[in-house]
Design a protein around this motif. Structure first.
Motif, PDB file in Angstrom:
ATOM      1  N   ILE A 241       0.985  -1.373   0.111  1.00 50.18           N
ATOM      2  CA  ILE A 241      -0.095   0.078   0.013  1.00 50.18           C
ATOM      3  C   ILE A 241       0.735   1.139   0.050  1.00 50.18           C
ATOM      4  CG2 ILE A 241      -1.871   1.068   1.286  1.00 50.18           C
ATOM      5  CD1 ILE A 241      -2.630  -1.271   2.488  1.00 50.18           C
ATOM      6  N   ALA A 242       0.987   1.793  -1.112  1.00 46.67           N
ATOM      7  CA  ALA A 242       2.055   2.915  -1.391  1.00 46.67           C
ATOM      8  C   ALA A 242       1.538   3.538  -2.528  1.00 46.67           C
ATOM      9  CB  ALA A 242       3.640   2.361  -1.724  1.00 46.67           C
ATOM     10  N   ALA A 272       3.357   2.188   3.309  1.00 44.76           N
ATOM     11  CA  ALA A 272       3.450   3.648   3.860  1.00 44.76           C
ATOM     12  C   ALA A 272       2.288   4.281   3.782  1.00 44.76           C
ATOM     13  CB  ALA A 272       4.668   4.516   3.012  1.00 44.76           C
ATOM     14  N   ASN A 273       1.437   4.030   3.022  1.00 44.18           N
ATOM     15  CA  ASN A 273       0.200   4.782   2.843  1.00 44.18           C
ATOM     16  C   ASN A 273      -0.892   4.113   3.770  1.00 44.18           C
ATOM     17  OD1 ASN A 273       1.666   6.245   1.476  1.00 44.18           O
ATOM     18  ND2 ASN A 273       0.239   6.498  -0.398  1.00 44.18           N
ATOM     19  N   ARG A 274      -0.947   2.738   4.472  1.00 46.58           N
ATOM     20  CA  ARG A 274      -1.661   2.192   5.115  1.00 46.58           C
ATOM     21  C   ARG A 274      -2.660   3.045   5.999  1.00 46.58           C
ATOM     22  NH1 ARG A 274      -2.623  -3.901   7.431  1.00 46.58           N
ATOM     23  NH2 ARG A 274      -4.213  -3.103   8.790  1.00 46.58           N
ATOM     24  N   ALA A 275      -1.950   3.748   6.968  1.00 49.60           N
ATOM     25  CA  ALA A 275      -2.539   4.581   7.969  1.00 49.60           C
ATOM     26  C   ALA A 275      -3.625   5.657   7.270  1.00 49.60           C
ATOM     27  CB  ALA A 275      -1.793   5.219   8.777  1.00 49.60           C
ATOM     28  N   ALA A 276      -3.045   6.252   5.992  1.00 52.64           N
ATOM     29  CA  ALA A 276      -4.310   7.070   5.359  1.00 52.64           C
ATOM     30  C   ALA A 276      -5.327   6.308   4.746  1.00 52.64           C
ATOM     31  CB  ALA A 276      -3.360   7.979   4.352  1.00 52.64           C
ATOM     32  N   LEU A 277      -4.876   5.292   4.279  1.00 57.05           N
ATOM     33  CA  LEU A 277      -6.062   4.500   3.662  1.00 57.05           C
ATOM     34  C   LEU A 277      -7.109   3.990   4.598  1.00 57.05           C
ATOM     35  CD1 LEU A 277      -6.683   2.936   1.178  1.00 57.05           C
ATOM     36  CD2 LEU A 277      -5.762   1.012   1.851  1.00 57.05           C
ATOM     37  N   GLU A 278      -6.472   3.575   5.788  1.00 55.16           N
ATOM     38  CA  GLU A 278      -7.460   3.125   7.005  1.00 55.16           C
ATOM     39  C   GLU A 278      -8.654   4.386   7.342  1.00 55.16           C
ATOM     40  OE1 GLU A 278      -5.531  -0.313   9.448  1.00 55.16           O
ATOM     41  OE2 GLU A 278      -4.802   1.862   9.681  1.00 55.16           O
ATOM     42  N   ASP A 279      -7.992   5.574   7.278  1.00 54.32           N
ATOM     43  CA  ASP A 279      -8.727   6.784   7.686  1.00 54.32           C
ATOM     44  C   ASP A 279      -9.855   7.039   6.696  1.00 54.32           C
ATOM     45  OD1 ASP A 279      -7.271   7.017  10.000  1.00 54.32           O
ATOM     46  OD2 ASP A 279      -5.993   8.673   9.359  1.00 54.32           O
ATOM     47  N   ALA A 280      -9.361   6.856   5.493  1.00 57.42           N
ATOM     48  CA  ALA A 280     -10.254   7.095   4.453  1.00 57.42           C
ATOM     49  C   ALA A 280     -11.372   6.090   4.172  1.00 57.42           C
ATOM     50  CB  ALA A 280      -9.452   7.055   2.960  1.00 57.42           C
ATOM     51  N   ALA A 281     -11.013   4.805   4.596  1.00 57.70           N
ATOM     52  CA  ALA A 281     -11.969   3.808   4.488  1.00 57.70           C
ATOM     53  C   ALA A 281     -13.181   3.469   5.602  1.00 57.70           C
ATOM     54  CB  ALA A 281     -11.121   2.496   4.420  1.00 57.70           C
ATOM     55  N   GLN A 282     -13.022   4.400   6.753  1.00 58.41           N
ATOM     56  CA  GLN A 282     -13.938   4.501   7.627  1.00 58.41           C
ATOM     57  C   GLN A 282     -15.256   4.670   7.234  1.00 58.41           C
ATOM     58  OE1 GLN A 282     -13.018   6.785  10.974  1.00 58.41           O
ATOM     59  NE2 GLN A 282     -10.987   6.173  11.301  1.00 58.41           N
TER      60      GLN A 282
END
Length: 429
Positions: A241-242, A272-282
């Motif tokens: 996830i980058a 590197a982009n997993r945290a941002a993806l988790e936020d967006a996927a809520q």
């Protein structure tokens, strides 16, 4: 007459136990050569990809040496940034290259290899390999897994603007000039040729599909019960996830398919982009899980009804994702975000669909088309498995590489006089 085994030195940043990306292929190559009775030495980094954190058991250790599956492995404790962007990413590669100078010097002084194989990325480590190949007058094979400078420019990770880009392209041309240069797809070989990379020839040396995946019988995956998935269809992305993956499109696509109660979106990966993806996927209903152990990969890919392979615009011919062969081998269709006429589009012909990059509406429509046409879905899956067996056959690919490597050594032996090791290769301190 029995052919003499070769002494092969491989210089590559990524190696087992890293589960995805370049590491499984460099590891497979080294172990195949060792199993063919060659003497194989690998200089690599500490395992840290795709989590960008040194794996447990490898942190806070100096340079280590060991034998793994018949391969002599030297691991270098290079710098690993928490956020791999800009100059921190450059420092990551520079630290490995600097440590690789000493390790390569030691390896060549200990026993001169018959050939050096360098894996790109990174360019910095291929520079080290080229310098030593010139010093000991031995052939150099450079294998390009992705076009590092082009990818950095496409994803906005290239620091320093136009001047850096120009300088890096000059360095790239020199760093990737070996006696043999290879890459993993026809499109990438063509791009290397367009860069006027100096080599006797540019060869295709593909990554391969895991035979265990191609041989797995169709059936329900154990992950359904383990993760509590009760919807009929699973749309799966598994991998890094980058920036270059553009996985963010999955979130918007899931929202567009929210009216379908029969689809479960699953993202299985780290990066590197997993945290941002988790936020967006809520609130999207997407199930996000860590990368799974490599031995469970056949079971994971069997979870999918359809695989999705998102890529940002302009990246389709810069790298052929290493996950693609295994997706096809699983017998499920693949939907990739790529333009018509690109390398990925050609690889997927008959085995999947392509939709324009960054177009979530088109991706959602393609997913629904396949799920609503089970006969077409099954036919594409069968074609994908056939392609994986023929185009990404591990044994055939590695056997051809082994023969080509021996041919390179034989040709170089006729062209270059040997260099004596009685004198130092480099000044000693």
């Amino acid at each position: 007459m029995t052919e003499q085994p070769l002494d092969i030195l491989i210089l590559g940043h990524n190696y087992a136990p890293e589960p995805v990306g370049i590491a499984p292929y460099t590891t497979g190559m080294a172990q195949m050569l060792a199993a063919s009775d060659h003497h194989v030495r690998v200089i690599c980094g500490v395992p840290s990809y795709p989590h960008w954190a040194v794996m447990k058991g490898y942190a806070r250790r100096g340079v280590t040496h060991g034998c793994e599956e018949g391969v002599e492995v030297t691991r270098l404790p290079h710098f690993v940034p928490l956020v791999p962007r800009g100059w921190l990413r450059a420092l990551h590669h520079l630290s490995f290259a600097m440590l690789a100078v000493r390790a390569s010097y030691r390896a060549c002084r200990q026993r001169r290899p018959d050939v050096i194989v360098a894996i790109a990325p990174s360019l910095m480590s291929t520079i080290v390999a080229r310098v030593f190949a010139v010093c000991i007058r031995r052939p150099l094979w450079i294998h390009v897994q992705d076009l590092e400078v082009d990818v950095a420019q496409a994803t906005g990770l290239l620091p320093g603007g136009r001047f850096s880009a120009t300088l890096l392209r000059i360095v790239e041309r020199w760093a990737l000039s070996g006696d043999r240069v290879s890459s993993i797809s026809p499109a990438m070989c063509a791009r290397l040729a367009a860069k006027q990379i100096v080599a006797q020839d540019i060869r295709e040396f593909r990554n391969w599909a895991d035979p265990a995946i191609a041989c797995r019988e169709h059936g329900e995956s154990s992950y359904r019960q383990e993760w509590g998935i009760n919807r009929p269809h699973v749309v799966l992305y598994s991998g890094n996830i980058a920036a270059k993956q553009g996985v963010e499109i999955v979130v918007e696509t899931a929202h567009r398919c929210a009216h379908r109660g029969d689809i479960q979106f699953v993202i299985c990966g780290n990066g590197a982009n997993r945290a941002a993806l988790e936020d967006a996927a809520q609130g999207s209903g997407i199930l996000i899980r860590d990368l799974q152990p490599i031995e469970r990969l056949p079971e994971l890919l069997a979870l999918a009804t359809v695989h999705i392979l998102p890529q940002i615009a302009g990246a389709a011919d810069l790298v052929l994702p290493s996950k693609l062969p295994n997706m096809l081998a699983s017998g499920r269709p693949v939907i990739a975000t790529a333009e018509e006429g690109t390398g990925i589009a050609g690889e997927l012909f008959g085995a999947g669909l392509i939709t324009p990059p960054h177009d979530a509406a088109a991706l959602a429509d393609a997913i629904e088309q396949l799920l609503d046409d089970p006969e077409r879905c099954a036919a594409m899956g069968l074609e994908g498995r056939r392609l994986a067996r023929e185009r990404w056959n591990r044994d055939a690919i590695l056997d051809a590489f082994g023969r080509d490597l021996r041919t390179l050594v034989a040709e170089a032996a006729q062209e270059r006089p040997p260099v004596s090791l009685a004198r130092p290769l480099l000044p000693q301190h």
